[in-house]
Design a protein around this motif. Sequence first.
Motif, PDB file in Angstrom:
ATOM      1  N   LEU A 288       0.833  -1.199   0.000  1.00  0.00           N
ATOM      2  CA  LEU A 288       0.000   0.000   0.000  1.00  0.00           C
ATOM      3  C   LEU A 288       0.872   1.255   0.000  1.00  0.00           C
ATOM      4  O   LEU A 288       0.604   2.213  -0.745  1.00  0.00           O
ATOM      5  CB  LEU A 288      -0.927   0.000   1.216  1.00  0.00           C
ATOM      6  CG  LEU A 288      -1.820   1.227   1.393  1.00  0.00           C
ATOM      7  CD1 LEU A 288      -2.699   1.460   0.173  1.00  0.00           C
ATOM      8  CD2 LEU A 288      -2.664   1.086   2.655  1.00  0.00           C
ATOM      9  N   ILE A 289       1.905   1.256   0.819  1.00  0.00           N
ATOM     10  CA  ILE A 289       2.823   2.403   0.860  1.00  0.00           C
ATOM     11  C   ILE A 289       3.478   2.600  -0.500  1.00  0.00           C
ATOM     12  O   ILE A 289       3.614   3.730  -0.996  1.00  0.00           O
ATOM     13  CB  ILE A 289       3.881   2.186   1.957  1.00  0.00           C
ATOM     14  CG1 ILE A 289       3.219   2.207   3.332  1.00  0.00           C
ATOM     15  CG2 ILE A 289       4.973   3.243   1.875  1.00  0.00           C
ATOM     16  CD1 ILE A 289       4.135   1.786   4.464  1.00  0.00           C
ATOM     17  N   LYS A 290       3.859   1.493  -1.116  1.00  0.00           N
ATOM     18  CA  LYS A 290       4.480   1.568  -2.443  1.00  0.00           C
ATOM     19  C   LYS A 290       3.503   2.086  -3.480  1.00  0.00           C
ATOM     20  O   LYS A 290       3.853   2.924  -4.327  1.00  0.00           O
ATOM     21  CB  LYS A 290       5.004   0.188  -2.840  1.00  0.00           C
ATOM     22  CG  LYS A 290       5.733   0.155  -4.174  1.00  0.00           C
ATOM     23  CD  LYS A 290       6.250  -1.244  -4.473  1.00  0.00           C
ATOM     24  CE  LYS A 290       6.967  -1.278  -5.824  1.00  0.00           C
ATOM     25  NZ  LYS A 290       7.474  -2.653  -6.117  1.00  0.00           N
ATOM     26  N   GLU A 291       2.255   1.617  -3.429  1.00  0.00           N
ATOM     27  CA  GLU A 291       1.229   2.062  -4.384  1.00  0.00           C
ATOM     28  C   GLU A 291       0.953   3.558  -4.224  1.00  0.00           C
ATOM     29  O   GLU A 291       0.734   4.258  -5.217  1.00  0.00           O
ATOM     30  CB  GLU A 291      -0.057   1.262  -4.174  1.00  0.00           C
ATOM     31  CG  GLU A 291      -1.245   1.714  -4.982  1.00  0.00           C
ATOM     32  CD  GLU A 291      -1.124   1.423  -6.468  1.00  0.00           C
ATOM     33  OE1 GLU A 291      -1.823   2.083  -7.256  1.00  0.00           O
ATOM     34  OE2 GLU A 291      -0.319   0.529  -6.833  1.00  0.00           O
ATOM     35  N   LEU A 292       0.971   4.031  -3.010  1.00  0.00           N
ATOM     36  CA  LEU A 292       0.717   5.447  -2.754  1.00  0.00           C
ATOM     37  C   LEU A 292       1.923   6.322  -3.105  1.00  0.00           C
ATOM     38  O   LEU A 292       1.765   7.542  -3.270  1.00  0.00           O
ATOM     39  CB  LEU A 292       0.353   5.667  -1.273  1.00  0.00           C
ATOM     40  CG  LEU A 292      -1.011   5.153  -0.812  1.00  0.00           C
ATOM     41  CD1 LEU A 292      -1.106   5.207   0.717  1.00  0.00           C
ATOM     42  CD2 LEU A 292      -2.130   5.963  -1.436  1.00  0.00           C
ATOM     43  N   GLY A 293       3.088   5.693  -3.184  1.00  0.00           N
ATOM     44  CA  GLY A 293       4.299   6.486  -3.385  1.00  0.00           C
ATOM     45  C   GLY A 293       4.616   7.340  -2.178  1.00  0.00           C
ATOM     46  O   GLY A 293       5.211   8.429  -2.312  1.00  0.00           O
ATOM     47  N   ALA A 294       4.217   6.869  -1.009  1.00  0.00           N
ATOM     48  CA  ALA A 294       4.380   7.643   0.216  1.00  0.00           C
ATOM     49  C   ALA A 294       5.734   7.371   0.864  1.00  0.00           C
ATOM     50  O   ALA A 294       6.349   6.321   0.648  1.00  0.00           O
ATOM     51  CB  ALA A 294       3.255   7.310   1.203  1.00  0.00           C
ATOM     52  N   ASP A 295       6.153   8.289   1.678  1.00  0.00           N
ATOM     53  CA  ASP A 295       7.391   8.137   2.442  1.00  0.00           C
ATOM     54  C   ASP A 295       7.127   7.123   3.558  1.00  0.00           C
ATOM     55  O   ASP A 295       6.262   7.354   4.403  1.00  0.00           O
ATOM     56  CB  ASP A 295       7.787   9.490   3.031  1.00  0.00           C
ATOM     57  CG  ASP A 295       9.101   9.418   3.822  1.00  0.00           C
ATOM     58  OD1 ASP A 295       9.625   8.299   4.011  1.00  0.00           O
ATOM     59  OD2 ASP A 295       9.582  10.476   4.224  1.00  0.00           O
ATOM     60  N   PRO A 296       7.848   6.000   3.589  1.00  0.00           N
ATOM     61  CA  PRO A 296       7.598   4.979   4.628  1.00  0.00           C
ATOM     62  C   PRO A 296       7.744   5.511   6.046  1.00  0.00           C
ATOM     63  O   PRO A 296       7.125   4.966   6.984  1.00  0.00           O
ATOM     64  CB  PRO A 296       8.655   3.913   4.331  1.00  0.00           C
ATOM     65  CG  PRO A 296       8.999   4.098   2.889  1.00  0.00           C
ATOM     66  CD  PRO A 296       8.873   5.576   2.639  1.00  0.00           C
ATOM     67  N   THR A 297       8.514   6.556   6.255  1.00  0.00           N
ATOM     68  CA  THR A 297       8.685   7.096   7.601  1.00  0.00           C
ATOM     69  C   THR A 297       7.451   7.850   8.068  1.00  0.00           C
ATOM     70  O   THR A 297       7.329   8.198   9.236  1.00  0.00           O
ATOM     71  CB  THR A 297       9.898   8.042   7.647  1.00  0.00           C
ATOM     72  OG1 THR A 297       9.670   9.155   6.756  1.00  0.00           O
ATOM     73  CG2 THR A 297      11.160   7.305   7.236  1.00  0.00           C
TER      74      THR A 297
END
Length: 298
Positions: A288-297
Amino acid sequence: VMAFFFSELADLVVYTPMRKKWPAWAIMASGLVGSMVDSAIFLSLAFGSIEFIFGQVLGKFWMSLAVALLIGYLHSRRAKPTASALKPYLREFLSDRRVVDLNPIFWQTLLNLVILPRRSPKSAARYAQVWMKEGAPLKVYTDRIADKLRQRLREKAVDADVFVGMRYGNPSQVEVFKAIHNEHGFDRVLVLPLYPQYSSSTTASVSDAVSKAMQQMKSHPKVRFIRDYHTHPLYIKALADQIREHWAKVGPLGEKDRLMLSFHGMPVRYCREGDPYPKQVRATADLLIKELGADPTK
């Protein structure tokens, strides 16, 4: 003849339209009242005057209306999340050995004497805060999913139907599964638990319900079972789309904002004994984080 005609007309006008959404107990109660009034009409036909006969028929109409309204009111009251209505659901849920596998004698004593009397009123109050006009949110949303899936299957000319069964409460998964084959005549059944991640306390419990249903059936359909779909691209995309839709309304994450992903908890002991749920929720979160392109932190 006219007396019976108007008597049955009263049934058609009052009872029939309202019975469609009544539970079994309400239908039985209305039938009992109708039978009692019919008996009075029989007696009036045999011994009464014509005025008395039509008085009975008119009385049945108004009694039918009164009973229908009363039963409708009682049914709406029953549907609300009261402590007494919630207790059987909690008892069934917390008595599932997949959910709580403590010593049965100890657990059932604790459950019935301490937990249910204390938890039922509190849970009912919390349910009341999210209750919908159509009923319990879980049932309402599940029915909506089923309706959309049924519509999509028809659009694609797929010869299939969709049935909803609840693991705890009604409509019972056991009874629904039996009806799919015994009453509706389907010989192939695909069981889709609405749990994206597998867990022994959720998905495995559904499998137990299917097995229980098949133990009670003389003829079995061919059964396929979807174990999980926690990494399916369309599932991940659906989650991401919901988050993006929210961000479109309130704005993207700021410097001090954080996105919190919440999953159901479970005893650590279950994880140590091999339940894959923690690993699967982590896999879902990573994708999900990868799909969103979000910063994992964040």
